[in-house]
Structure formats: structure tokens, C-alpha cells
Design a protein around this motif. Structure first.
Motif, PDB file in Angstrom:
ATOM      1  N   PHE A 121      20.999 -96.202  -8.068  1.00  0.00           N
ATOM      2  CA  PHE A 121      21.792 -95.126  -8.664  1.00  0.00           C
ATOM      3  C   PHE A 121      23.026 -94.814  -7.809  1.00  0.00           C
ATOM      4  N   LYS A 164      23.668 -96.243 -18.472  1.00  0.00           N
ATOM      5  CA  LYS A 164      24.975 -96.722 -18.920  1.00  0.00           C
ATOM      6  C   LYS A 164      25.116 -96.702 -20.449  1.00  0.00           C
ATOM      7  N   ASP A 171      33.702 -88.024 -13.170  1.00  0.00           N
ATOM      8  CA  ASP A 171      32.717 -88.686 -12.312  1.00  0.00           C
ATOM      9  C   ASP A 171      31.644 -89.375 -13.150  1.00  0.00           C
ATOM     10  N   TRP A 214      30.305 -93.474 -13.518  1.00  0.00           N
ATOM     11  CA  TRP A 214      28.955 -94.030 -13.433  1.00  0.00           C
ATOM     12  C   TRP A 214      28.714 -95.037 -14.561  1.00  0.00           C
ATOM     13  N   ILE A 262      26.177 -97.092  -8.157  1.00  0.00           N
ATOM     14  CA  ILE A 262      27.136 -96.896  -9.260  1.00  0.00           C
ATOM     15  C   ILE A 262      27.843 -95.553  -9.158  1.00  0.00           C
ATOM     16  N   GLY A 263      27.600 -94.830  -8.029  1.00  0.00           N
ATOM     17  CA  GLY A 263      28.360 -93.606  -7.789  1.00  0.00           C
ATOM     18  C   GLY A 263      27.621 -92.310  -7.999  1.00  0.00           C
ATOM     19  N   VAL A 264      26.321 -92.347  -8.335  1.00  0.00           N
ATOM     20  CA  VAL A 264      25.563 -91.119  -8.556  1.00  0.00           C
ATOM     21  C   VAL A 264      25.282 -90.454  -7.208  1.00  0.00           C
TER      22      VAL A 264
END
Length: 572
Positions: free
Chosen positions: A512, A537, A566, A570, A515-517
Motif C-alpha cells: 500500500f 485501483k 492524493d 494512488w 503506491i503512496g498510501v
């Protein structure tokens, strides 16, 4: 094995526990008597609104509108949907209002199955509705249905993914009820065909599915083993040789709707398990059988649609007799301009290559001709057409043509570019039949995995004498595709064969974060039911941020609020 539940599944399981605590059985054993269907009410109540004043009906909750002391619900039974009206003080006439305030409003969900009693009326908005006097939970649903939304005549979130529809046909039937009509028509087709054959006084019979020797067609079998008999058995690829044994035994006409199994490729026209109707009639020939097929399919079209014309994609197929007839060599010359009637194997190889047909060393003359026909002609035959008089090499079970050397008395019916039936004047000369089987064995030695095997018991039966016989095989699945305008064989099979379902692997915290979480939001994402990156996604960013923000508030988390920019990153 631990089970992971999403938020909705957890809520439903908690509701189930509360229902049980209230002393209510959410899966009762006793019957619930039904005296009407949704379809009957919609058809008859507008004509006479004195009807249906004491009704009992059951169905699955498909939508709810809770409005304080009164609510509307839509249920779906096997015939369609109908609206229900719930009023608290009628459901709960005494002081205890828990069956409405707690059970109905809080613990019931879309997907639950209920039974209701009451009377029918028309609302001020003109909608036929059942005024509920009492209700009963018949089944608590633990998984949420995919909810199809409609706005401005547009459908959203429809359950349309073919793999999921075929894999979860039960869910497909619930949320896409129109597909029930396809399977109703399939049954009507079989009933129409059975009625036609019974009226001709042919006998419906059953023959073995497990066979010690597979035969009756050119195909690879499925193999199994019988422990007690200590022997290999095969799932039948056809029932032809057994039905012809019954003709030897003295029946004049026998038929069977059979499940057959062929261990070969899958496509939108092929399933490893399929249904055929095979018919054998003594003292007839293939010319007679062509006339019978025309008569029978014209009747089926009329029975199913009230017309001989059936819309299939962009084509309007007309089953009205008589149909066009070409010989195999005529139709190949018609579409290629090449006369192959006198060609040997080497010349056929060259013709095949010229027309883009893949060839290999295992292919004999019959197989080459069959492939040339399939590549250059079959897809162009839209209206029902008989292709007749096949080369003897292609048809090991058909009688040699009475007038044309090197050919057999065989026909196939082609419709909408695909074969729907195959028929012969059946070979009843046991000496010739043995030679044909032996030629098939030679093809097997060359590597032809679909060549036939030699069946000594069938040859023995022929030696006792089989009268001149016409035989027919009709593919029920392909015929149903045409009669229901279905593009794939999977659309006309309740449970088509599928590859094993891939179980999603839960994402780790690192997955997670990759992917930027933010780390502090991972628990919230899991709480929202997203256990894999693919699940996340596939989400709508606006809905996702609303759901996650709602959970942040509900869980009383002191973490920074999300920004839509943001969240979109993701999902990028």
C-alpha cells in the motif's frame, strides 16, 4: 482457515447475531405458503382492483426507502419485482415496535429474502403496491449484492463482467433477471424438439455416459478409471454407436438428449461438456433426414418466437423450408473458385496453404478438405444451408454414396456461420465399417489425436444386421445460441466450464505504501474492504475519499484528512 470480511459482510454478520438474540430464526425450516406472483399482480390488478386482497408472497429485497414510521421496499420473486408498503403500527399493533423499529429498519438488508402477507392497492403515484400486514424473515443474506444504479436512463455499476457472470451465475440471475429468458427458451426449445419427435412415435432412450471404448465422433475423450472393475473408462464423445445397437435390436426410431464430453479447445462456440440430440430412424436415408430437419427446426422457431425469422446479431435468419443445398465440393468451388473434387493429398495441401489453412503431417485427405471448408466457406453461410456428399475419408460412419464414387451420403446444416447438425445414411456394411475403422487407426499412428478407435462389439452388432438407417446429431447449445441471439455458448449454459478462480493475495503494508498510501490510512483502507491493490485501483476516487473520510470520523482517528489529488495518485 481464517476468513477476511469486508465492512458490509461484518455488519451483516452482526445483524444476524442480533436477530438470533431476539429469538428470531433467520433460516426457518417451516414452509411459507405463496398464493400469488409479482407478475400475476401486475397483469391482473389493473383490470380488477378488487383482486388480491388477501395475498401471501415471498421474494428478495432489492431496494428500500425508510421514512420513519412508514417505508417502501421492492422485492423480486421468480417472475419480477413488486413494491411493498410497510407501516409501523400495522406491522406492530401492540406496544412492542421492535419488529419494525429494530428488525425491519436496522437488521434487514438488500438481498435478504422475506415473506409477506397483505393486500394490493395503488399508490398516489400510480404504482401497484402490496400493503404489508405481517412479514417473516426467510433467509438472511451475508454478502451484499452488486447494486445496479440507474440515473437519467443510464445504468451504473451493472454486473456485466462475463467471467464473473459465468462463474457466479446465481448472482447473475439475481441482478440481471432478463437472462432468465434465455434459459427458459432453451427449455422450450428442448420441449419443442421432444414433442416433435414423440409425435413421430420415436422412442426416447438413455445410453451409457461411461464407455469402455469411446466412439461415434472424431474427438479426444476425457479418461477416468473404475476401481472395482480395474479398468479405464471414457466419458462419451457421442452416443451414436449405442443408439445404432438399438436399431439392430429392433427399434425403428430412437433418440436421446445426451451430455457429451470432448477434451479439446474452448471458445465461444465450444465447451468441453455439451448437449446433443441424436436420432436414428430405420429404413430412411439422408435425403429423408434433411426434410425432417427442415420441418423440425421450422416448428421450433415458430414455437419459440411465433415466426420462422430469428434475429441473430445483424442477421435475420429464416428457418422456413426449403433450405439451400450445396455439395461439399460445390460450396468450396463457389467460395474459392477451385475445384478440388479430383485432387489428391499433395494438391490439397497446396490449396490449404494458399487459403491460410494450417497443415501438418497428421492430416489426411478428409481432414484437409474439412479444414479448407471451415476456413473458406463456413463463416459465409448465414441462412440455414445443407452441405451434402462428403468425401469418404471425412466420414467413417456414413454409407458410400449410391451414385458418386469416393463420396458418402452425409450432410451438415450450417447456420449463422456454424455447424448446427450432422447426419448420415448410416453405414450398415460390417466389412466396409471395419476397413473404415482400420483407416482411422492408421491416421492415429500418424498423430491424429481425434481419429476414431475400433469398436469390436459395435462391429459384431452390425454383423447381426442393421437395417438401412438415417442418423442425425443436433447441437442443442449452438441451436440455442441462434434461437436466443446469444453471442457465446457460455451465455446459454448455466454453469460453463471455467479456469480455476484465482484467489486474490492480500496486499502488505509495504504494498500500500508503495503506491503512496500513508501508513496511518492503511487500516482504514482495509476496514473499507480493500485487501488488494487491484481492488483499490478499481475504486472510484470520489466515492473512495467519501467512504474513507466517513470511516475516519466513525473510528475517531486523529490523522490528517485526505485530498482528492492524493487519492487519484494512488489509483493512477
Amino acid at each position: 482457515m481464517s476468513l477476511e470480511f469486508n465492512e458490509q459482510e461484518i455488519i451483516r454478520r452482526n445483524s444476524l447475531k442480533e436477530i438470533l438474540k431476539l429469538g428470531i430464526d433467520p433460516y426457518p425450516a417451516d414452509k411459507f405458503d405463496i398464493n400469488v406472483t409479482a407478475k400475476e399482480i401486475h397483469e391482473n390488478f389493473p383490470k380488477d382492483n378488487s383482486l388480491y386482497q388477501d395475498i401471501s408472497i415471498a421474494g428478495r429485497i432489492m431496494s428500500r426507502r425508510i421514512m420513519g414510521a412508514a417505508s417502501f421496499v421492492e422485492i423480486q420473486d421468480s417472475t419480477g419485482r413488486i413494491q411493498l408498503y410497510f407501516k409501523r403500527d400495522e406491522i406492530c399493533p401492540d406496544e412492542d415496535k421492535s419488529m419494525y423499529n429494530i428488525v425491519f429498519k436496522r437488521l434487514l438488508d438488500i438481498g435478504d429474502i422475506i415473506g409477506v402477507k397483505g393486500y394490493v392497492f395503488t399508490t398516489k403515484m400510480g404504482e401497484i403496491t402490496i400493503h404489508v400486514s405481517e412479514y417473516k424473515i426467510l433467509c438472511k443474506s451475508l454478502k451484499p449484492l452488486p447494486i445496479v444504479k440507474e440515473k437519467d436512463d443510464k445504468i451504473y455499476d451493472a454486473f456485466t463482467d462475463p467471467e464473473q457472470r459465468y462463474r457466479q451465475r446465481y448472482l447473475d440471475l439475481i441482478v440481471n433477471p432478463d437472462i432468465k429468458n434465455t434459459f427458459i427458451k432453451r427449455t422450450q426449445l428442448i420441449n419443442s424438439m421432444r414433442s416433435f419427435l414423440n409425435n413421430k412415435e420415436y422412442l426416447e432412450v438413455e445410453t451409457p455416459i461411461l464407455q469402455p471404448i469411446y466412439g461415434g465422433a472424431a474427438a479426444r475423450p476425457f479418461k477416468t478409471f473404475h476401481n472395482t472393475l480395474d479398468m479405464t473408462l471414457y466419458l462419451r464423445i457421442a452416443n451414436e454407436l449405442y443408439l445404432k445397437r438399438l436399431i439392430v435390436g429392433g427399434y425403428d426410431g430412437v433418440y436421446e438428449f445426451s451430455k457429451d464430453f470432448r477434451n479439446e479447445g474452448m471458445s465461444r462456440f465450444h465447451n468441453p461438456e455439451f448437449t446433443q440430440m441424436e436420432l436414428y430412424v430405420a429404413y430412411k436415408d439422408y435425403e429423408w433426414m434433411m426434410n425432417l430437419v427442415e420441418e423440425m427446426l421450422e416448428k421450433i422457431a415458430l414455437d419459440l418466437s411465433g415466426s420462422t425469422e430469428i434475429r441473430v446479431g445483424e442477421n435475420l435468419i429464416n428457418f422456413k423450408k426449403p433450405w439451400k443445398r450445396f455439395t461439399m465440393f460445390e460450396v468450396i468451388e463457389h467460395f474459392t473458385g477451385v475445384d478440388i473434387s479430383e485432387m489428391g493429398e499433395n494438391d490439397l495441401v497446396e490449396v490449404a496453404k494458399k487459403h491460410g489453412v494450417e497443415v501438418d503431417a497428421s492430416m489426411g485427405k478428409g481432414k484437409l478438405i474439412d479444414e479448407i471448408f471451415g476456413e473458406t466457406c463456413e463463416a459465409k453461410l448465414i441462412q440455414p444451408t445443407f452441405i451434402t456428399d462428403y468425401p469418404v475419408e471425412m466420414s467413417p460412419l456414413a454409407k458410400k454414396h449410391r451414385n458418386k464414387k469416393g463420396l458418402v451420403e452425409r450432410f451438415e446444416a450450417i447456420c449463422n456461420g456454424k455447424e448446427i447438425c450432422n447426419a448420415f445414411s448410416e453405414l450398415n456394411d460390417p466389412i466396409d465399417q471395419r476397413k473404415r475403422f482400420e483407416a482411422q487407426l492408421e491416421l492415429g499412428k500418424r498423430g491424429d489425436t481425434e481419429s476414431m478407435v475400433l469398436d469390436e462389439d459395435f462391429l459384431r452388432a452390425l454383423e447381426f444386421g442393421m437395417p438401412p438407417t438415417a442418423g442425425l446429431g443436433i447441437g442443442i447449445d449452438r441451436l440455442t445460441m441462434i434461437m436466443t441471439n446469444s453471442a457465446s455458448i457460455q451465455d446459454v449454459l448455466f454453469f460453463p466450464q471455467m479456469r480455476p478462480e484465482k484467489k486474490p493475495v492480500s496486499a502488505t503494508d509495504d504494498d500500500f505504501m508503495e503506491i503512496g498510501v500513508p501508513a496511518e490510512w492503511i487500516a482504514v483502507i482495509r476496514k473499507a474492504g480493500f485487501s488488494t491493490i487491484d481492488d483499490l485501483k478499481s475504486a472510484n476516487p470520489n466515492k473512495l475519499i467519501n467512504d474513507l473520510s466517513g470511516l475516519r470520523k466513525k473510528m475517531k482517528l486523529q490523522i490528517p484528512a485526505l485530498k482528492i489529488e492524493d487519492v487519484k495518485l494512488w489509483l493512477a
